[in-house]
Scaffold this motif. Structure first.
Motif, PDB file in Angstrom:
ATOM      1  N   VAL A 149       1.234   1.919  12.401  1.00 28.58           N
ATOM      2  CA  VAL A 149      -0.047   1.909  11.681  1.00 28.58           C
ATOM      3  C   VAL A 149      -0.708   0.541  11.811  1.00 28.58           C
ATOM      4  O   VAL A 149      -1.916   0.434  12.084  1.00 28.58           O
ATOM      5  N   ALA A 150       0.077  -0.525  11.624  1.00 29.13           N
ATOM      6  CA  ALA A 150      -0.469  -1.875  11.743  1.00 29.13           C
ATOM      7  C   ALA A 150      -0.983  -2.139  13.155  1.00 29.13           C
ATOM      8  O   ALA A 150      -2.075  -2.687  13.352  1.00 29.13           O
ATOM      9  N   TYR A 151      -0.198  -1.748  14.162  1.00 31.37           N
ATOM     10  CA  TYR A 151      -0.582  -1.956  15.562  1.00 31.37           C
ATOM     11  C   TYR A 151      -1.899  -1.241  15.858  1.00 31.37           C
ATOM     12  O   TYR A 151      -2.801  -1.800  16.498  1.00 31.37           O
ATOM     13  N   ARG A 152      -2.028  -0.007  15.372  1.00 31.65           N
ATOM     14  CA  ARG A 152      -3.248   0.766  15.647  1.00 31.65           C
ATOM     15  C   ARG A 152      -4.451   0.183  14.922  1.00 31.65           C
ATOM     16  O   ARG A 152      -5.551   0.137  15.490  1.00 31.65           O
ATOM     17  N   LEU A 153      -4.269  -0.271  13.680  1.00 32.70           N
ATOM     18  CA  LEU A 153      -5.381  -0.906  12.975  1.00 32.70           C
ATOM     19  C   LEU A 153      -5.811  -2.178  13.693  1.00 32.70           C
ATOM     20  O   LEU A 153      -7.015  -2.454  13.817  1.00 32.70           O
ATOM     21  N   THR A 198      -1.733   8.728  13.565  1.00 35.29           N
ATOM     22  CA  THR A 198      -1.721   7.301  13.243  1.00 35.29           C
ATOM     23  C   THR A 198      -3.130   6.743  13.087  1.00 35.29           C
ATOM     24  O   THR A 198      -3.364   5.846  12.262  1.00 35.29           O
ATOM     25  N   ASP A 199      -4.090   7.238  13.869  1.00 35.29           N
ATOM     26  CA  ASP A 199      -5.469   6.769  13.735  1.00 35.29           C
ATOM     27  C   ASP A 199      -5.988   7.002  12.323  1.00 35.29           C
ATOM     28  O   ASP A 199      -6.673   6.135  11.751  1.00 35.29           O
ATOM     29  N   PHE A 200      -5.675   8.165  11.746  1.00 39.55           N
ATOM     30  CA  PHE A 200      -6.119   8.478  10.390  1.00 39.55           C
ATOM     31  C   PHE A 200      -5.518   7.484   9.392  1.00 39.55           C
ATOM     32  O   PHE A 200      -6.215   6.971   8.506  1.00 39.55           O
ATOM     33  N   LEU A 201      -4.231   7.199   9.543  1.00 40.55           N
ATOM     34  CA  LEU A 201      -3.584   6.256   8.632  1.00 40.55           C
ATOM     35  C   LEU A 201      -4.122   4.838   8.816  1.00 40.55           C
ATOM     36  O   LEU A 201      -4.336   4.116   7.834  1.00 40.55           O
ATOM     37  N   ALA A 202      -4.354   4.432  10.058  1.00 38.35           N
ATOM     38  CA  ALA A 202      -4.906   3.104  10.319  1.00 38.35           C
ATOM     39  C   ALA A 202      -6.304   2.973   9.725  1.00 38.35           C
ATOM     40  O   ALA A 202      -6.652   1.944   9.116  1.00 38.35           O
ATOM     41  N   ASP A 203      -7.111   4.004   9.874  1.00 36.75           N
ATOM     42  CA  ASP A 203      -8.469   3.966   9.315  1.00 36.75           C
ATOM     43  C   ASP A 203      -8.430   3.971   7.788  1.00 36.75           C
ATOM     44  O   ASP A 203      -9.258   3.326   7.138  1.00 36.75           O
ATOM     45  N   ALA A 204      -7.466   4.695   7.208  1.00 36.40           N
ATOM     46  CA  ALA A 204      -7.307   4.682   5.753  1.00 36.40           C
ATOM     47  C   ALA A 204      -6.963   3.278   5.273  1.00 36.40           C
ATOM     48  O   ALA A 204      -7.511   2.792   4.270  1.00 36.40           O
ATOM     49  N   VAL A 252       0.827  -1.212   0.000  1.00 38.07           N
ATOM     50  CA  VAL A 252       0.000   0.000   0.000  1.00 38.07           C
ATOM     51  C   VAL A 252       0.857   1.256   0.000  1.00 38.07           C
ATOM     52  O   VAL A 252       1.956   1.278   0.541  1.00 38.07           O
ATOM     53  N   ASP A 253       0.318   2.286  -0.642  1.00 42.50           N
ATOM     54  CA  ASP A 253       0.773   3.655  -0.441  1.00 42.50           C
ATOM     55  C   ASP A 253      -0.342   4.370   0.306  1.00 42.50           C
ATOM     56  O   ASP A 253      -1.367   4.734  -0.282  1.00 42.50           O
ATOM     57  N   LEU A 254      -0.158   4.532   1.595  1.00 42.78           N
ATOM     58  CA  LEU A 254      -1.138   5.237   2.410  1.00 42.78           C
ATOM     59  C   LEU A 254      -1.128   6.727   2.060  1.00 42.78           C
ATOM     60  O   LEU A 254      -0.226   7.197   1.373  1.00 42.78           O
ATOM     61  N   PRO A 255      -2.104   7.494   2.519  1.00 47.22           N
ATOM     62  CA  PRO A 255      -2.022   8.948   2.340  1.00 47.22           C
ATOM     63  C   PRO A 255      -0.684   9.475   2.849  1.00 47.22           C
ATOM     64  O   PRO A 255      -0.255   9.151   3.957  1.00 47.22           O
ATOM     65  N   GLY A 256       0.002  10.262   1.994  1.00 42.70           N
ATOM     66  CA  GLY A 256       1.309  10.781   2.371  1.00 42.70           C
ATOM     67  C   GLY A 256       2.470   9.919   1.936  1.00 42.70           C
ATOM     68  O   GLY A 256       3.620  10.253   2.210  1.00 42.70           O
ATOM     69  N   TRP A 257       2.212   8.808   1.239  1.00 42.55           N
ATOM     70  CA  TRP A 257       3.265   7.928   0.737  1.00 42.55           C
ATOM     71  C   TRP A 257       3.189   7.858  -0.786  1.00 42.55           C
ATOM     72  O   TRP A 257       2.145   8.111  -1.383  1.00 42.55           O
TER      73      TRP A 257
END
Length: 307
Positions: free
Chosen positions: A118-122, A88-94, A71-76
């Motif tokens: 990000v993985a841990y938070r998701l 991190t919550d925003f990236l995990a939810d994305a 994946v390329d998350l937002p900002g990658w």
């Protein structure tokens, strides 16, 4: 056809890229189908300089037993810069939204370095989504020495001092005292040196925003451990996310293993990709981790206790 080989676009070995939208930000997934998937798809979430196309041999080795989604998350990648106030919550939810778009009810999460948070938070926010999780080169929080070096790297890049920025950032990503003891250490150092010296203006903006985000939102919420089985792996010479820090993160999980890979540093996925994939496969498939010749340590940290 296995239960994991549901209808989907793309033949075996073919990369299928799909755009996604999360809020106002574009993101992308890349899915490659395995010819012999035995377990739920592997979702790779990478570090500061990784994109969905940059997993190389690690991805190729993983395709021997599972579909691989990068994946390329937002900002990658090619996506716009993500302002640092998105945490991190925003990236995990994305990431969760992208997996929903792909119709994946169950995956195995693999997070490396920055991507481990990000993985841990998701895994905390969507515990039913991840069957198992592997974290490579991680920590519960940023130690003061590493924080100072990260702030320095941002300041140098912002000031246009590229060579000085490269020296500081290399010092974060590789242990300069043990390069000769790391498998392919000199080659990996040369690769990183070229990458850092040839950042595009967009790369620089992303690095600054993503590093400032990590510094601003660096603390993981450790009050609600991910419930699924977790493996945390470290390179024995890693001075950025040290084996001790990785073990401390493993201890926060309800059902966890901790492993130290010999002759490796923070860039473990490119230093010892074959060994790392073997370790990941064994963990995900429920095989023994003890007595593997490429490990210094394999330790059961937090066995799940039924109540």
């Amino acid at each position: 056809m296995t239960e994991f080989a549901a209808d989907r676009d793309g033949g075996p070995g073919e990369a299928v890229v799909r755009p996604h939208q999360w809020g106002d930000f574009r993101c992308e997934s890349r899915r490659v189908r395995s010819t012999s998937a035995r377990i739920a798809p592997l979702v790779l979430v990478g570090g500061a300089f990784q994109t969905k196309e940059s997993w190389g041999r690690l991805e190729r080795e993983m395709l021997g037993f599972a579909d691989v989604i990068t994946v390329d998350l937002p900002g990658w990648g090619a996506s716009p810069v993500l302002p640092e106030h998105y945490g991190t919550d925003f990236l995990a939810d994305a990431l969760g939204h992208m997996l929903d778009d792909l119709g994946l009810p169950s995956v195995n999460l693999i997070g490396g370095s920055y991507g481990s948070a990000v993985a841990y938070r998701l895994a905390q926010r969507r515990p039913g989504l991840a069957a198992k999780m592997v974290l490579v080169g991680t920590m519960t929080h940023i130690p003061e020495q590493a924080r100072a070096m990260m702030c320095r790297s941002v300041d140098l890049l912002t000031a246009g001092q590229t060579e000085e920025f490269t020296d500081v950032t290399l010092g974060l990503l590789m242990n300069v005292d043990t390069v000769a003891s790391v498998v392919a250490g000199a080659r990996v150092r040369r690769f990183l040196l070229r990458r850092l010296l040839n950042l595009t203006p967009h790369d620089k903006e992303q690095f600054i925003a993503n590093t400032q985000r990590l510094l601003r939102h660096e603390g993981l919420d450790l009050n609600e451990p991910p419930p699924m089985p977790v493996l945390v792996a470290a390179g024995e010479h890693d001075s950025f996310t040290t084996p001790g820090q990785c073990r401390a993160l493993a201890a926060t999980c309800a059902d966890s293993w901790f492993a130290v890979v010999s002759d490796a540093d923070h860039m473990l996925p490119v230093e010892r990709p074959v060994e790392l994939v073997d370790l990941i496969m064994r963990f995900l498939c429920g095989e023994p981790l003890e007595a593997l010749e490429y490990l210094r340590t394999a330790e059961r940290i937090s066995p799940l206790v039924a109540v």
